[in-house]
Design a protein around this motif. Structure first.
Motif, mmCIF file in Angstrom:
data_model
loop_
_atom_site.group_PDB
_atom_site.id
_atom_site.type_symbol
_atom_site.label_atom_id
_atom_site.label_comp_id
_atom_site.label_asym_id
_atom_site.label_seq_id
_atom_site.Cartn_x
_atom_site.Cartn_y
_atom_site.Cartn_z
ATOM 1 N N SER A 34 32.440 45.887 44.089
ATOM 2 C CA SER A 34 33.048 45.525 45.291
ATOM 3 C C SER A 34 32.251 44.708 46.264
ATOM 4 C CB SER A 34 33.985 46.552 45.912
ATOM 5 O OG SER A 34 34.670 47.446 44.967
ATOM 6 N N LYS B 150 40.465 46.377 44.240
ATOM 7 C CA LYS B 150 41.859 45.633 44.013
ATOM 8 C C LYS B 150 41.870 44.548 45.169
ATOM 9 C CE LYS B 150 46.720 45.585 43.520
ATOM 10 N NZ LYS B 150 46.801 44.732 44.707
ATOM 11 N N GLN B 151 41.677 44.946 46.416
ATOM 12 C CA GLN B 151 41.909 44.175 47.351
ATOM 13 C C GLN B 151 40.769 42.857 47.214
ATOM 14 O OE1 GLN B 151 41.593 46.510 50.835
ATOM 15 N NE2 GLN B 151 43.705 47.165 50.884
ATOM 16 N N LEU C 130 39.688 41.901 44.511
ATOM 17 C CA LEU C 130 39.955 41.090 43.295
ATOM 18 C C LEU C 130 41.094 40.006 43.969
ATOM 19 C CD1 LEU C 130 39.502 43.410 40.458
ATOM 20 C CD2 LEU C 130 38.237 41.500 40.772
ATOM 21 N N ASP C 131 42.105 40.482 44.541
ATOM 22 C CA ASP C 131 43.486 39.615 44.909
ATOM 23 C C ASP C 131 42.856 38.634 45.610
ATOM 24 O OD1 ASP C 131 45.068 41.546 43.774
ATOM 25 O OD2 ASP C 131 45.253 42.671 45.503
ATOM 26 N N THR D 256 42.542 35.459 43.830
ATOM 27 C CA THR D 256 43.731 34.879 43.209
ATOM 28 C C THR D 256 44.392 33.870 44.483
ATOM 29 O OG1 THR D 256 44.804 36.755 43.223
ATOM 30 C CG2 THR D 256 43.549 36.312 41.516
ATOM 31 N N LYS E 12 38.254 38.014 34.611
ATOM 32 C CA LYS E 12 38.938 38.422 35.967
ATOM 33 C C LYS E 12 40.485 39.030 35.847
ATOM 34 C CE LYS E 12 40.725 35.348 38.267
ATOM 35 N NZ LYS E 12 41.199 34.164 39.383
ATOM 36 N N SER E 13 41.129 38.506 34.898
ATOM 37 C CA SER E 13 42.341 38.824 34.698
ATOM 38 C C SER E 13 42.581 40.377 34.001
ATOM 39 C CB SER E 13 43.232 37.802 33.864
ATOM 40 O OG SER E 13 43.411 36.561 34.328
ATOM 41 N N LEU F 43 41.439 42.844 36.812
ATOM 42 C CA LEU F 43 42.589 43.162 37.638
ATOM 43 C C LEU F 43 43.708 44.084 37.268
ATOM 44 C CD1 LEU F 43 43.834 42.517 40.853
ATOM 45 C CD2 LEU F 43 44.803 40.662 39.631
ATOM 46 N N SER F 44 43.717 43.812 35.766
ATOM 47 C CA SER F 44 44.977 44.597 35.131
ATOM 48 C C SER F 44 44.508 45.834 34.996
ATOM 49 C CB SER F 44 45.204 44.085 33.714
ATOM 50 O OG SER F 44 45.695 42.748 33.854
ATOM 51 N N LYS G 262 44.591 47.853 38.201
ATOM 52 C CA LYS G 262 46.202 48.419 38.663
ATOM 53 C C LYS G 262 46.552 49.391 37.680
ATOM 54 C CE LYS G 262 47.490 43.612 40.075
ATOM 55 N NZ LYS G 262 48.679 42.492 39.853
#
Length: 562
Positions: A349, A491-492, A494-495, A498, A518-519, A522-523, A526
């Motif tokens: 992170s 997650k924040q 990674l957001d 995008t 990266k996708s 993120l999945s 989540k």
């Protein structure tokens, strides 16, 4: 304790033995196909056995095996050491001429030479030797077709090395569901064959053009060294090269060479990525905590993969995590495991946070995100089923140790001025081309190493979710706020990658592999948050979370997070 090098070395030896066996099998199948004679099956089988058991076959297999062992030794350094940071053209250029790459290029050139010699000799062609009896002169003449094939084999080895290790990305591909070795080899056979014959066309075309332009130089050198005559038409002519048809043989042998190296890489990948069970507690072998703490690429991957598999399919080892030490009654197994997992997530992170902000940040290795420091324990006890979270040692003992910093010394000021001067110098047009950071290199470097982060997220989430029924002491539930904070913080970050306008232009991804990672990451984050939130949805009012974290969790509680 079993050292990390021993784990890797044992698997590497297995991979080399598997590779030699498959290479030998490939050579035997080639001999069997080349000498096919349906009218005389007995003669067909006899001649095949004679060639397979000949001394030439044994010598070439020994040479290929020796090269494979040397390649495996160098190959291992890619996965037992942290990936080097090369963000500029100058650093990438210097890395090309490293000792490891020089040795590896020589080994691949030798591998191509021996492979070409083996297949041409097994095919019983006239191009397996450089010398032949002259028809017009007394003495020996140069068989240029053989020279063409042998130099072509060396070129194919160098081409593969440059294409994969210099201009490509060499990474271990871990399967989502590990299957038996034979099953994986069976599934990969058709892909390896088609890929080998398809990818051999371009290097053959490159080599043909090279030989047309500069083929006379190596031909003259070899002829002078061996004192050989040249009575055939030279191949450094378009009509002679096409008319001889030797390029067809080069394409066929090159295809077999690519099938050979793809087979080696597939076997290495299958053997090295086999899951390994690490014990939770042991004084003789490497434990799961030690594997997760390893900084090497290979052992850390195995530890994170085992964490995920254990959290999903191994209730016995999960029970060891939920136990308390005797005497003392401390959750040492869970505490040590949580510390290693949080270190992996928080360090990743912080790397993303640096990229998002595009400013360097200096923090301790085991520090926690700022959002974790804002958790406020509730004033009273909760009568609900879930244990009270206010007694978490992480929440009560976290302190800000950065208040009493010593002032910068004169040396630090000089270093800062020097770094500023270097940064300004690197912004100049000429210097920036060589020493400026390339587009997306830093972000790609971080994302390429994200596979263990995915497994750590999912493993930590599955263990946390299983604790609701299996953790009778509540040791995991006590640290639930820390786990949620770590996942939300990741997650924040990674957001932000995008959302247009939040990431500097030089960190916008252009690499297909990095975008897929990266996708997938993120999945994975989540899924982990959904796993925890939905499991503890009835008790979320008892969990002491910061208001920002509670707002970030609401879409997961209402199942509206895409």
């Amino acid at each position: 304790m079993e050292e990390k090098s021993e784990i890797f070395s044992q698997r590497l030896v297995k991979a080399v033995l598997w590779n030699i066996a498959l290479q030998t099998l490939l050579a035997i199948v080639l001999v069997f196909i080349i000498q096919i004679d349906l009218l005389h099956p007995l003669l067909w089988i006899t001649s095949t056995l004679n060639d397979v058991l000949s001394w030439k076959m044994g010598l070439n297999v020994m040479l290929l095996g020796l090269v494979s062992f040397f390649q495996a030794y160098i190959y291992g350094s890619y996965y037992t050491k942290p990936a080097p940071k090369r963000f500029t053209r100058f650093s990438m250029f210097l890395s090309i001429f490293s000792l490891q790459n020089i040795i590896f290029s020589i080994l691949y050139a030798l591998n191509g030479y021996f492979t070409m010699s083996l297949y041409s000799s097994l095919a019983k062609s006239n191009f397996s030797e450089l010398k032949k009896e002259c028809e017009k002169y007394d003495g020996q003449c140069l068989a240029e077709q053989s020279l063409f094939l042998q130099f072509g084999g060396m070129w194919m080895g160098l081409y593969y090395f440059l294409n994969v290790y210099i201009f490509g990305t060499a990474v271990l591909t871990f399967p989502h569901i590990y299957q038996d070795k034979f099953q994986q080899i069976k599934m990969a056979t058709s892909h390896v064959l088609s890929q080998g014959f398809r990818n051999s066309m371009i290097p053959v075309a490159y080599y043909s053009v090279f030989y047309y332009l500069w083929g006379s130089k190596p031909r003259n050198v070899v002829a002078d060294v061996y004192s050989l005559y040249l009575e055939d038409e030279p191949l450094d002519s378009i009509f002679n090269l096409i008319g001889s048809g030797i390029w067809i043989g080069l394409w066929f042998y090159t295809s077999l060479f690519f099938v050979s190296v793809y087979t080696m890489r597939t076997v290495f990948n299958i053997v090295l990525t086999e899951p390994m069970k690490f014990p939770i507690e042991s004084s003789t072998t490497m434990t799961l905590n030690n594997a997760l703490s390893q900084k090497t690429q290979f052992t850390g991957y195995l530890g994170a993969l085992d964490l995920k598999i254990m959290s999903m399919t191994d209730p016995i080892r999960r029970s060891h995590i939920f136990t308390l030490s005797q005497p003392g009654g401390h959750p040492r197994n869970w505490t040590n495991l949580l510390e290693k997992c949080l270190s992996i997530l928080n360090n990743f992170s912080k790397e993303l946070d640096i990229i998002n902000g595009d400013t360097p940040q200096v923090e301790s290795e085991h520090s926690f995100p700022k959002s974790m420091l804002n958790v406020t324990p509730p004033s009273g006890l909760y009568p609900g089923t879930l244990r009270n979270m206010a007694n978490s040692p992480y929440l009560l003992e976290l302190k800000d140790h950065t208040k009493n910093k010593t002032e910068n010394t004169f040396t630090d000021a000089l270093k800062e001025d020097f770094n500023n001067f270097i940064n300004k110098l690197c912004q100049k047009p000429g210097f920036n081309y060589f020493f400026g950071e390339l587009t997306d290199t830093r972000l790609k470097f971080v994302l390429i190493q994200a596979q263990p982060v995915m497994w750590t997220c999912e493993g930590l989430a599955n263990i946390t979710a299983a604790s609701l029924k299996e953790d009778k002491y509540g040791v995991v539930q006590n640290d639930l706020p820390v786990v949620i904070n770590a996942l939300v913080n990741l997650k924040q970050n990674l957001d932000k990658l995008t959302k247009p306008g939040l990431v500097p232009r030089k960190h916008i991804l252009n690499d297909v592999l990095a975008m897929k990672i990266k996708s997938a990451l993120l999945s994975s984050v989540k899924r982990s948050l959904y796993k925890i939130v939905l499991t503890f949805s009835k008790y979320f009012h008892e969990i002491p979370l910061d208001s920002d974290i509670q707002m970030a969790i609401q879409p997961f509680l209402s199942c509206k997070e895409p």
